[in-house]
Design a protein around this motif. Structure first.
Motif, short mmCIF file in Angstrom:
data_model
loop_
_atom_site.label_atom_id
_atom_site.label_comp_id
_atom_site.label_asym_id
_atom_site.label_seq_id
_atom_site.Cartn_x
_atom_site.Cartn_y
_atom_site.Cartn_z
N MET A 1 44.14 47.24 79.52
CA MET A 1 43.15 46.84 78.45
C MET A 1 41.86 47.39 78.76
O MET A 1 41.40 47.73 79.88
CB MET A 1 43.04 45.28 78.52
CG MET A 1 41.96 44.54 77.48
SD MET A 1 41.59 42.98 77.64
CE MET A 1 42.74 42.07 77.20
N LYS A 2 41.06 47.76 77.66
CA LYS A 2 39.75 48.15 77.82
C LYS A 2 38.92 47.32 77.05
O LYS A 2 39.19 46.85 75.85
CB LYS A 2 39.66 49.44 77.10
CG LYS A 2 38.31 50.40 77.18
CD LYS A 2 38.72 51.89 76.89
CE LYS A 2 37.39 52.43 76.48
NZ LYS A 2 37.63 53.74 75.57
N ILE A 3 37.59 46.77 77.69
CA ILE A 3 36.88 45.82 76.98
C ILE A 3 35.82 46.59 76.89
O ILE A 3 34.61 47.08 77.79
CB ILE A 3 36.60 44.74 77.82
CG1 ILE A 3 38.15 44.01 77.90
CG2 ILE A 3 35.68 43.59 77.24
CD1 ILE A 3 37.92 42.56 78.92
N LYS A 27 40.26 48.55 91.18
CA LYS A 27 41.59 48.92 91.04
C LYS A 27 42.06 49.62 89.80
O LYS A 27 43.14 49.77 89.54
CB LYS A 27 42.48 47.91 91.68
CG LYS A 27 42.45 47.58 93.16
CD LYS A 27 43.38 46.70 93.66
CE LYS A 27 43.23 45.72 94.35
NZ LYS A 27 44.07 44.26 94.46
N GLU A 28 41.16 49.34 88.77
CA GLU A 28 41.24 49.96 87.46
C GLU A 28 42.39 49.19 86.80
O GLU A 28 43.25 49.68 86.13
CB GLU A 28 41.29 51.40 87.39
CG GLU A 28 40.33 52.09 87.87
CD GLU A 28 40.32 53.59 87.69
OE1 GLU A 28 41.33 54.05 87.20
OE2 GLU A 28 39.21 54.17 88.10
N LYS A 101 46.28 39.56 75.55
CA LYS A 101 47.49 40.50 74.99
C LYS A 101 47.04 41.70 74.19
O LYS A 101 47.39 42.77 73.87
CB LYS A 101 48.56 39.77 74.01
CG LYS A 101 49.01 38.83 75.15
CD LYS A 101 50.19 38.06 74.35
CE LYS A 101 50.67 36.88 75.14
NZ LYS A 101 50.89 35.54 74.54
N GLU A 102 45.55 41.67 73.76
CA GLU A 102 44.92 42.73 73.05
C GLU A 102 44.63 43.99 74.02
O GLU A 102 44.47 43.92 75.12
CB GLU A 102 43.78 42.24 72.44
CG GLU A 102 43.38 41.20 71.45
CD GLU A 102 44.17 41.67 70.08
OE1 GLU A 102 44.11 42.82 69.77
OE2 GLU A 102 44.46 40.73 69.28
N GLU A 103 44.96 45.11 73.28
CA GLU A 103 44.74 46.55 74.12
C GLU A 103 43.39 46.87 74.27
O GLU A 103 42.87 47.22 75.05
CB GLU A 103 45.47 47.52 73.43
CG GLU A 103 47.06 47.89 73.91
CD GLU A 103 46.97 47.84 75.24
OE1 GLU A 103 46.20 48.78 76.00
OE2 GLU A 103 47.67 47.16 76.07
N ASN A 104 42.51 46.45 72.96
CA ASN A 104 41.23 46.63 73.00
C ASN A 104 40.32 45.80 72.68
O ASN A 104 40.59 45.27 71.37
CB ASN A 104 40.69 48.01 72.26
CG ASN A 104 41.48 49.30 72.65
OD1 ASN A 104 41.13 49.98 73.49
ND2 ASN A 104 42.56 49.60 72.03
N LEU A 105 39.30 45.38 73.25
CA LEU A 105 38.35 44.13 72.71
C LEU A 105 36.91 44.69 72.77
O LEU A 105 36.61 45.48 73.84
CB LEU A 105 38.38 43.08 73.64
CG LEU A 105 39.82 42.13 73.92
CD1 LEU A 105 39.83 41.27 74.89
CD2 LEU A 105 40.04 41.60 72.55
N ALA A 150 41.03 38.03 81.97
CA ALA A 150 41.45 39.01 82.85
C ALA A 150 42.49 38.42 84.02
O ALA A 150 43.27 39.11 84.52
CB ALA A 150 40.15 39.38 83.66
N ARG A 151 42.43 37.22 84.15
CA ARG A 151 43.37 36.54 84.95
C ARG A 151 45.14 36.50 84.49
O ARG A 151 45.73 36.48 85.11
CB ARG A 151 43.13 34.98 85.19
CG ARG A 151 41.87 34.77 85.85
CD ARG A 151 41.49 33.15 85.87
NE ARG A 151 42.23 32.52 86.67
CZ ARG A 151 43.26 31.74 86.53
NH1 ARG A 151 43.63 31.33 85.20
NH2 ARG A 151 43.85 31.19 87.52
#
Ligand code: ADE
Length: 224
Positions: A1-3, A27-28, A101-105, A150-151
């Protein structure tokens, strides 16, 4: 995921470099980009706010720097774009799980008396509140949301931690936990937890969950 986070106060997000989230970022396990909205201001003094039309107290964040910052970080509109605001939908554990569950926020943090409504109307998909109280800005609300979601991202929690057995995971508050010593200041650990009988321990824990939920949050039991 990218925020992506857009804020006038990027340094506030330094605290996310600590602890569990900090390790996950190292740890990316997910990517967090913080963008300073002020860098996009075309004003010669990098101003990002102005007086409200119609009068009233406080200042309003102007649309130009925000809209340009949004276009720079999300040019193809792939992000679910969220504006933190006390007027938004209230954050809950099921909503946290859904957002994870979103890939990009993209999170937009407001300040002062608010953000020009045209930004929200044209650029934002969802308004999100962390509760019925007013903060000085959206940054803390944004950090709360990122920490909670993130959890659920793979590899963020260690193998010994889990989102399965905690408050809200089965719609109930968590059962009490105990560790050594067996007796502390005259207070003993409940006998059942020392029995090794896992079926009975599970039963006891579930009953404790029901008891504390009934006591503190009966609203959670209403549709059970
Ligand atoms: N900004 C100010 N107060 C807020 C809240 N309760 N939730 C989200 N963003 C906010």
């Amino acid at each position: 995921m990218k925020i992506e986070v857009l804020t006038l106060f990027p340094n506030m997000f330094d605290s996310l470099k600590e602890s569990v989230i900090g390790k996950a970022l190292e740890k990316e396990k997910f990517i967090l980009n913080i963008t300073d909205i002020r860098e996009y201001s075309l004003d010669k003094h990098k101003k990002c706010d102005d007086y409200p039309f119609g009068g009233g107290s406080g200042m309003v964040m102007t649309p130009q720097p925000i809209c340009d910052a949004i276009k720079a970080v999300d040019p193809n509109r792939v992000c679910k774009r969220i504006f933190l605001s006390p007027k938004g939908k209230t954050l809950s554990q099921p909503l946290v799980e859904e957002l994870s569950k979103e890939e990009n926020l993209l999170f937009l943090c407001g300040h002062y008396e608010g953000v020009d409504q045209r930004v929200i109307d044209s650029e934002i998909d969802m308004e999100l509140s962390i509760g019925d109280y007013v903060l000085t800005g959206g940054e803390l609300a944004c950090m709360v949301t990122i920490d909670a979601l993130a959890r659920y991202i793979d590899g963020v929690l260690g193998s010994s931690e889990s989102t399965n057995e905690e408050s809200f995971s089965n719609g109930l508050l968590e059962y009490p936990q105990y560790t050594r010593p067996q007796v502390y200041n005259g207070m003993a650990v409940p006998e059942i937890l020392l029995s090794g009988n896992h079926q009975e321990i599970d039963k006891w824990r579930y009953n404790e969950q029901l008891k504390i939920t009934k006591e503190r949050r009966p609203d959670l039991l209403e549709d059970k």
